[in-house]
Enzyme design. Structure first.
Site, mmCIF file in Angstrom:
data_model
loop_
_atom_site.group_PDB
_atom_site.id
_atom_site.type_symbol
_atom_site.label_atom_id
_atom_site.label_comp_id
_atom_site.label_asym_id
_atom_site.label_seq_id
_atom_site.Cartn_x
_atom_site.Cartn_y
_atom_site.Cartn_z
ATOM 1 N N ARG A 20 48.395 -7.711 -11.803
ATOM 2 C CA ARG A 20 47.190 -7.127 -11.212
ATOM 3 C C ARG A 20 47.497 -5.956 -10.280
ATOM 4 N NH1 ARG A 20 43.164 -12.296 -9.924
ATOM 5 N NH2 ARG A 20 43.400 -13.315 -11.963
ATOM 6 N N ASP A 74 46.056 -15.284 -2.682
ATOM 7 C CA ASP A 74 45.315 -14.721 -3.811
ATOM 8 C C ASP A 74 45.613 -13.232 -3.897
ATOM 9 O OD1 ASP A 74 43.650 -14.530 -5.978
ATOM 10 O OD2 ASP A 74 41.816 -15.042 -4.925
ATOM 11 N N ASP A 103 40.756 -6.995 -3.467
ATOM 12 C CA ASP A 103 39.860 -7.345 -4.562
ATOM 13 C C ASP A 103 38.499 -6.676 -4.379
ATOM 14 O OD1 ASP A 103 41.841 -8.915 -5.597
ATOM 15 O OD2 ASP A 103 40.724 -10.799 -5.496
ATOM 16 N N ASP A 143 42.153 -13.194 0.040
ATOM 17 C CA ASP A 143 42.333 -11.753 -0.113
ATOM 18 C C ASP A 143 42.630 -11.103 1.236
ATOM 19 O OD1 ASP A 143 41.613 -12.122 -2.768
ATOM 20 O OD2 ASP A 143 39.504 -11.648 -2.407
#
Length: 513
Positions: free
Chosen positions: A243, A190, A194, A161
């Site tokens: 996402r 990734d 997050d 992240d």
């Protein structure tokens, strides 16, 4: 393969070779770069002011950032760290001290509070090195670029992240940053941003997220429903597979963002999440809003959005796109003030304000960029508020009856209807239900669940049930104002199905409208 090649090619247009400067750690005067004021959900729960009022220092390496944290009198002593140059694995070492908890190879904002990390000068680039926020509160990250952080391959940092928040994080404002990768999960990357394991009251504003398989998520799994109260506004998402964000439970406010080339899906609301999606501009993208890759439904309230060359897939067992004609299936109450730019001007205003090194310009609410006022005072934090402002009208719970599934020692069902926030009801376990009841049918369309200040944020997923019939009126996550279609009933139950600790409900207010 074609998608991966496109990601690499697209990223190459943006990633420039930057050289870090080896400069000494300097003590600076109290005044620092203008940071403006937090917006969105970061203004709630006492507000987000970062290092305002504290010392300002300059850092040109990751080690110097850690040293600035460790040299404070305590882990909560306010500090603003001005960052210039390239921060990477080679210049980021662990530093020890009573006021910090750092690690090599990652920027570690762990078990601390009251910190601003802001890029200055010719810019600050965190190259292949992520920023951790863990068990921390009142953090501002502003005017920096974070790029090419991997979860596998060489080097490895931050679980992949660019910015990762995890484990009891509160009040973070991420503003005017550029977050970018050079591919998807197959290449070792990734999420760009997050939020997991009880992260709440976060705002991402005026930022660019691009060239990644995953934009970011709220909640690491369908059972991680303790996150929420996140605002996304005036951001540009570009060349992202999915996402933007993924929401598992909780509440999000998504407005005035520009989405370009979302390749597989966009805002993915699931597992009881609620998203208020206002005046965004979606362009050249697929399935920009809905519940995807699960049968655990999420919800959305939509208004004023523009869908420009957006395609929609067919519904399926684990695929529920909101389009081709998106309609609201819930309502979301927003507790703070904000001004919406028109959706048709969003691409222009975002292109002139979003990202690092854009002068921290913001919209004036009429589609015109303006610079922040460096002399504008930063508001002082206020007492934490458990949720949205109390609705208007008569609280029908006063004088009504109450019961529940269980009660912890020393608490009472009647405490939720006495108008006194110093008393409360708790279930005997981490889940349970509490009901308000009347002697005759009463019309209700709104409730307000008020947690005690000591327990704010513990309530996870819940259901509101018409106890007369057993029908579920609505479901979601987190305390606050909850609305549903007007219903005539004698008893209404608030059922907590998950929490991050024993809930404490000070008031269970009910309203006709």
């Amino acid at each position: 393969m074609r998608r991966l090649v496109a990601l690499r090619l697209y990223a190459a247009l943006f990633v420039a070779a930057l050289t870090g400067a080896a400069a000494a750690f300097l003590s600076m005067p109290a005044a620092s770069a203008a940071t403006g004021s937090a917006t969105g959900y970061a203004t709630q729960n006492g507000g987000t002011t970062g290092g305002a009022g504290g010392q300002t220092v300059r850092a040109t390496t990751g080690t110097e950032i850690h040293a600035a944290l460790c040299d404070r009198a305590s882990s909560s002593t306010p500090i603003t760290i001005e960052v210039q140059g390239t921060i990477n694995h080679g210049n980021t070492e662990k530093v020890s001290g009573d006021s910090c908890n750092t690690a090599a190879g990652v920027i570690e904002l762990k078990q601390i509070s009251n910190v601003t990390l802001v890029g200055v000068g010719n810019g600050a680039v965190f190259d292949q090195l992520g920023i951790h926020v863990r068990e921390s509160s009142n953090i501002i990250i502003q005017n920096v670029t974070v790029r090419n952080v991997k979860k596998s391959g060489s080097p490895t940092s931050n679980g992949g992240d660019a910015i990762g928040m995890e484990s009891d994080v509160r009040n973070v404002w991420v503003d005017h940053v550029t977050l970018e990768a050079s591919g998807g999960e197959d290449e070792g990357y990734d999420g760009l941003i997050d939020m997991k394991n009880n992260t709440q009251y976060v705002t991402l504003s005026y930022s660019i997220l691009r060239n990644s398989g995953r934009g970011g998520l709220i909640g690491s799994s369908e059972s991680d429903l303790s996150n929420g109260f996140v605002t996304f506004h005036h951001n540009r998402y570009e060349n992202i597979d999915s996402r933007t964000p993924l929401l598992r439970g909780g509440t999000a406010h998504v407005y005035n963002n520009h989405y370009v080339s979302l390749n597989e899906s966009g805002i993915n609301s699931r597992a009881g999440a609620k998203a208020k999606v206002d005046n965004n501009y979606f362009e050249d993208s697929k399935d920009v809003l809905g519940t995807f890759y699960t049968d655990a439904a999420g919800y959305w309230q939509v208004s004023g959005n523009v869908f420009d060359n957006v395609t929609w897939s067919s519904p399926g067992d684990e695929n529920n796109p909101a389009g081709p004609d998106p309609k609201s299936n819930t309502t979301v109450s927003i507790p703070y003030s904000y001004t919406l730019d028109r959706a048709d001007c969003v691409p222009d205003i975002v292109s002139r304000t979003a990202g690092a090194n854009t002068g921290l310009r913001v919209s004036d609410g009429n589609c015109t960029p303006q610079s922040p006022d460096p002399t504008e005072p930063t508001p002082e934090p206020t007492d934490p508020t458990p949720g949205p402002t109390e609705p208007g009208g008569t609280n029908l719970s006063i004088g009504a009856g109450a019961d529940g599934s269980s009660k912890a020692s020393g608490t009472s069902y009647g405490n939720v209807r006495d108008g006194d926030v110093s008393t409360y009801w708790s279930p005997a376990a981490s889940t349970g239900s509490i009901s308000i009841k009347w002697g005759s049918a009463t019309t209700v369309s709104k409730i307000n669940i008020v947690e005690t200040s000591a327990s704010a944020g513990r309530i996870g997923p819940w259901r509101v049930v018409n106890a007369d019939t057993g029908a579920v009126l609505t479901s979601g996550s987190g305390a606050g104002v909850i609305t549903f279609p007007q219903t005539s009933l004698r008893k209404i139950t608030f059922e907590i199905t998950g929490s991050s600790g024993t809930p404490q409900i000070a008031e269970y207010e009910t309203y006709a409208g």
